[in-house]
Design an enzyme around this catalytic site. Structure first.
Site, PDB file in Angstrom:
ATOM      1  N   ASP A  81       0.874  -1.215  -0.064  1.00 36.81           N
ATOM      2  CA  ASP A  81       0.020  -0.087  -0.103  1.00 36.81           C
ATOM      3  C   ASP A  81       0.755   1.337   0.192  1.00 36.81           C
ATOM      4  OD1 ASP A  81      -2.419  -1.406  -0.140  1.00 36.81           O
ATOM      5  OD2 ASP A  81      -2.940  -1.319   1.935  1.00 36.81           O
ATOM      6  N   GLU A 156      -5.421   8.992   4.818  1.00 41.70           N
ATOM      7  CA  GLU A 156      -5.738  10.069   6.162  1.00 41.70           C
ATOM      8  C   GLU A 156      -4.993  10.987   6.299  1.00 41.70           C
ATOM      9  OE1 GLU A 156      -2.508   7.611   6.441  1.00 41.70           O
ATOM     10  OE2 GLU A 156      -4.219   6.529   6.956  1.00 41.70           O
ATOM     11  N   THR A 196      -9.302   1.374   6.877  1.00 38.03           N
ATOM     12  CA  THR A 196      -8.788  -0.221   7.193  1.00 38.03           C
ATOM     13  C   THR A 196      -6.986   0.219   7.499  1.00 38.03           C
ATOM     14  OG1 THR A 196      -8.471  -0.522   4.760  1.00 38.03           O
ATOM     15  CG2 THR A 196     -10.280  -1.386   5.900  1.00 38.03           C
ATOM     16  N   TYR A 198      -4.410   3.747   9.083  1.00 33.65           N
ATOM     17  CA  TYR A 198      -3.908   4.143  10.424  1.00 33.65           C
ATOM     18  C   TYR A 198      -5.203   4.178  11.325  1.00 33.65           C
ATOM     19  CZ  TYR A 198      -1.446   7.090  13.440  1.00 33.65           C
ATOM     20  OH  TYR A 198      -0.442   7.694  14.675  1.00 33.65           O
ATOM     21  N   PHE A 200      -8.037   2.498  11.226  1.00 32.69           N
ATOM     22  CA  PHE A 200      -8.194   1.143  11.918  1.00 32.69           C
ATOM     23  C   PHE A 200      -7.311   0.809  13.045  1.00 32.69           C
ATOM     24  CE2 PHE A 200      -7.474  -3.586  11.760  1.00 32.69           C
ATOM     25  CZ  PHE A 200      -8.624  -3.809  12.342  1.00 32.69           C
ATOM     26  N   SER A 201      -6.093   1.070  12.870  1.00 35.28           N
ATOM     27  CA  SER A 201      -5.190   0.822  14.098  1.00 35.28           C
ATOM     28  C   SER A 201      -5.285   1.513  15.418  1.00 35.28           C
ATOM     29  CB  SER A 201      -3.547   1.059  13.717  1.00 35.28           C
ATOM     30  OG  SER A 201      -3.279   0.202  12.576  1.00 35.28           O
TER      31      SER A 201
END
Length: 309
Positions: A81, A156, A196, A198, A200-201
């Site tokens: 990615d 993001e 899905t 940063y 998401f983390s």
């Protein structure tokens, strides 16, 4: 200039530098496309770093600038990615679709895996792919009303503390109204595509790509109310970097967009995030449901599903 005369189909090939499987895949793709009569461009820094030998008659090397994509119909990315986000910087400027082949660990943005390489080339040659648009973020930074800088993001825009030992004091505003003040490690503003990544983390929700929305996710906020938020696609998210109150809160922050573009945020800086005026276009080979992608990428257990019976 490329060899030959007259219009020719052209693809820009971007690879993850320093990985042997990426070098091997790049050679194969360049060869197969050239045999099919499609010209292949490769970026000079990548060719030099990986010592790639570009000997195909339809291949040539170009500088890594905005002219690299001129006249191309597609940008093909071999990598994870991170490499695809690098390719998006060039593809977005020219409104050209991006097709990713995953060589990384998860590869949510990629459309195919390494073992699908020959099929990918066949689909490109036969023009058998569809294109979908993914919303982006436009980001502007000011300080005391004066312009500091602007950038964009596909995944993001994150406002983070610069010093590990200190918290970042921010005041969050949505649609012109104050929401809350937090001492935190940072705040992530994300697109559904970036849900899905940063966000998401940091504990944010996964949002289907077809949903138009903006996400705001606090990072380790020292507050009772610090929940992930999903705002309207036309909302304006603003983060004011405060001067801080007491030891441990003062200090500067930093803005990161897709982990690639960055700006320093001194106290008094204001970061405004809104829906991007220009989307990123992704080439799709398969129209599988997003649920299937989640199951495959996260190796989710679905044993016992009976609906298909």
């Amino acid at each position: 200039m490329p060899p030959g005369e007259g219009p020719q189909r052209t693809v820009l090939l971007i690879t993850h530098t320093g990985r042997s499987e990426a070098r091997d895949a790049a050679r194969k793709v360049a060869h197969w496309l050239s045999v099919a009569g499609i010209a292949v461009r490769m970026l000079a820094p990548e060719v030099e770093m990986d010592r790639l030998e570009v000997g195909e008659p339809g291949s040539w090397i170009v500088p890594e600038d905005r002219h690299a994509v001129e006249g191309c119909e597609l940008v093909v990315v071999l990598g994870g990615d991170g490499t695809l986000l690098r390719g998006a910087e060039l593809a977005r400027m020219a409104d050209i679709p991006l097709l990713g082949v995953n060589l990384g660990r998860v590869g949510f943005l990629a459309e195919a895996e390494l073992e699908d390489l020959h099929e990918v080339v066949e689909r490109i040659v036969e023009h058998r792919y569809e294109v979908e648009e993914r919303m982006t973020l436009d980001v502007q930074v000011t300080r005391h009303g004066e312009f500091v800088g602007q950038t964009w993001a596909l995944n993001e825009a994150s406002v983070e503390k610069r010093a590990r030992e200190r918290m970042l004091e921010v005041l969050v505003e949505i649609d012109g109204r104050p929401l809350s003040r937090w001492g935190c490690d940072g705040v992530v503003c994300a697109t559904p595509t970036g849900s899905t990544a940063y966000a998401f983390s940091a504990g944010g929700p996964i949002v289907w790509p077809g949903v138009e929305a903006l996400l705001l996710v606090p990072i380790s906020a020292h507050a009772l109310f610090a929940r992930p938020l999903v705002a309207a696609p036309d909302s304006l998210l603003a983060i004011d970097v405060q001067d801080g109150q007491g030891p441990g809160h003062e200090g500067t922050g930093v803005l990161w967009c897709d982990g690639r573009r960055t700006l320093t945020l001194p106290p008094g800086a204001r970061v405004e995030v809104r829906r991007g005026s220009r989307p990123v276009r992704l080439a799709r080979l398969h129209q599988a449901p997003f649920t299937d992608r989640l199951v495959a990428k996260f190796a989710l257990p679905v044993d016992g599903w009976r609906a298909a019976r």
